[in-house]
Design a protein around this motif. Structure first.
Motif: not given
Length: 322
Positions: A36-63
């Motif tokens: 129930g999300v857009s393909p752009k959102i899927v691409a973002r989390w796939v890229e983060r998981y590929t580069s950072e693993g499980r640690a990349g699944m958390t939100d980041r500061s917008s600062r």
């Protein structure tokens, strides 16, 4: 982490979605429809998981990592310097030439948002004498006399208490208190004034009352009221063999045990009931004071009454408990 109540993805679901694309062979479009999300959102989390693993699944500061137009250090120093002169935020912004929001951010980072942060209060220094009688605290509370229930009970401020209906003000009465520093045993009397004669009379009565409990008073601490600075009070202390200690001017917390006892008395005795007259209130003071000394649990005494600090035997307790 605070997750929005309508959020479709949690860190666990993001990881699950990324693994479906990486290991499950789903396309990003298919995964987007399933979750129930857009393909752009899927691409973002796939890229983060590929580069950072499980640690990349958390939100980041917008600062942002780097500010393009940071406030110069000289401006920050000037804002803080003006704040220490007790200038307001808008006044500082006008003087320095920046926006009030910038001043607010600078002051927040410096911990000077509130005026009280400029001169923080001195830390509370608690102390307690080692044995009963080593020092007692003495103070006075002024209360108005009345001959009918006041606005605290009736809620009507239009009618003021008068004496025998002749329109004259009833006047004042003064509650003289003494409290032992170690045990918190208290002795109270009501006098018509706060003059030296009344202060000396209360001091002598307090010492006699403590003596009945087997407590010998060595020191007395008071504020700098005129009655305590008088020659009569000084001479009385000398005759009674007492060391008289006066608090530092404008620091009532030095005599904090007496101040705290007065607050408790006002809350639990003076304003706790609907007294018809001030005489009725005065008659109830010894009853409440007895309850305070013998039955009321005290927070600083491990929820035990002040009398527990004297270490009296059962026979002595029965003899003194009148």
């Amino acid at each position: 982490m605070n997750i929005h109540k309508n959020a479709r993805l949690t860190p666990l679901r993001r990881e699950e979605m990324a693994l479906c694309v990486i290991e499950g062979g789903l396309s990003k479009a298919q995964a987007a429809r399933s979750y129930g999300v857009s393909p752009k959102i899927v691409a973002r989390w796939v890229e983060r998981y590929t580069s950072e693993g499980r640690a990349g699944m958390t939100d980041r500061s917008s600062r942002p990592h780097r500010l393009h137009c940071p406030v110069p250090q000289t401006t920050i120093a000037r804002v803080i310097a003006l704040r220490r002169l007790r200038w307001t935020g808008n006044h500082i912004a006008m003087e320095v030439g920046v926006s009030p929001a910038t001043v607010s951010r600078v002051l927040k980072r410096a911990g000077l948002s509130r005026l009280r942060d400029i001169d923080p209060a001195e830390p509370v220094r608690r102390y307690e004498r080692k044995r009963p009688g080593e020092m007692i605290h003495i103070d006075i509370k002024k209360l108005g006399k009345f001959n009918r229930s006041g606005h605290r009970i009736t809620g009507d401020r239009r009618r003021q208490s008068s004496q025998r209906g002749n329109g004259t003000a009833p006047g004042w009465e003064f509650v003289h208190v003494a409290i032992d520093d170690h045990s918190r045993l208290s002795f109270t009397q009501i006098h018509p004034d706060e003059k030296a004669v009344s202060a000396v009379a209360h001091l002598k009565a307090a010492l006699a009352w403590y003596r009945l409990l087997g407590v010998t008073v060595e020191r007395v601490m008071t504020d700098n009221g005129p009655c305590y600075q008088s020659r009569a009070f000084r001479d009385a202390c000398r005759q009674l063999g007492l060391t008289h200690i006066r608090t530092k001017p404008y620091t009532p917390q030095t005599n904090g045990k007496a101040e705290r006892f007065i607050q408790t008395a006002i809350r639990e005795w003076a304003y706790a009931r609907a007294y018809k007259t001030s005489d009725q209130r005065a008659a109830h003071l010894p009853i409440w004071n007895h309850m305070y000394n013998w039955h009321r649990p005290h927070g600083s005494l491990n929820s035990k009454p002040p009398i527990s600090r004297l270490g009296l035997t059962e026979d002595n307790l029965l003899r003194h408990h009148i």
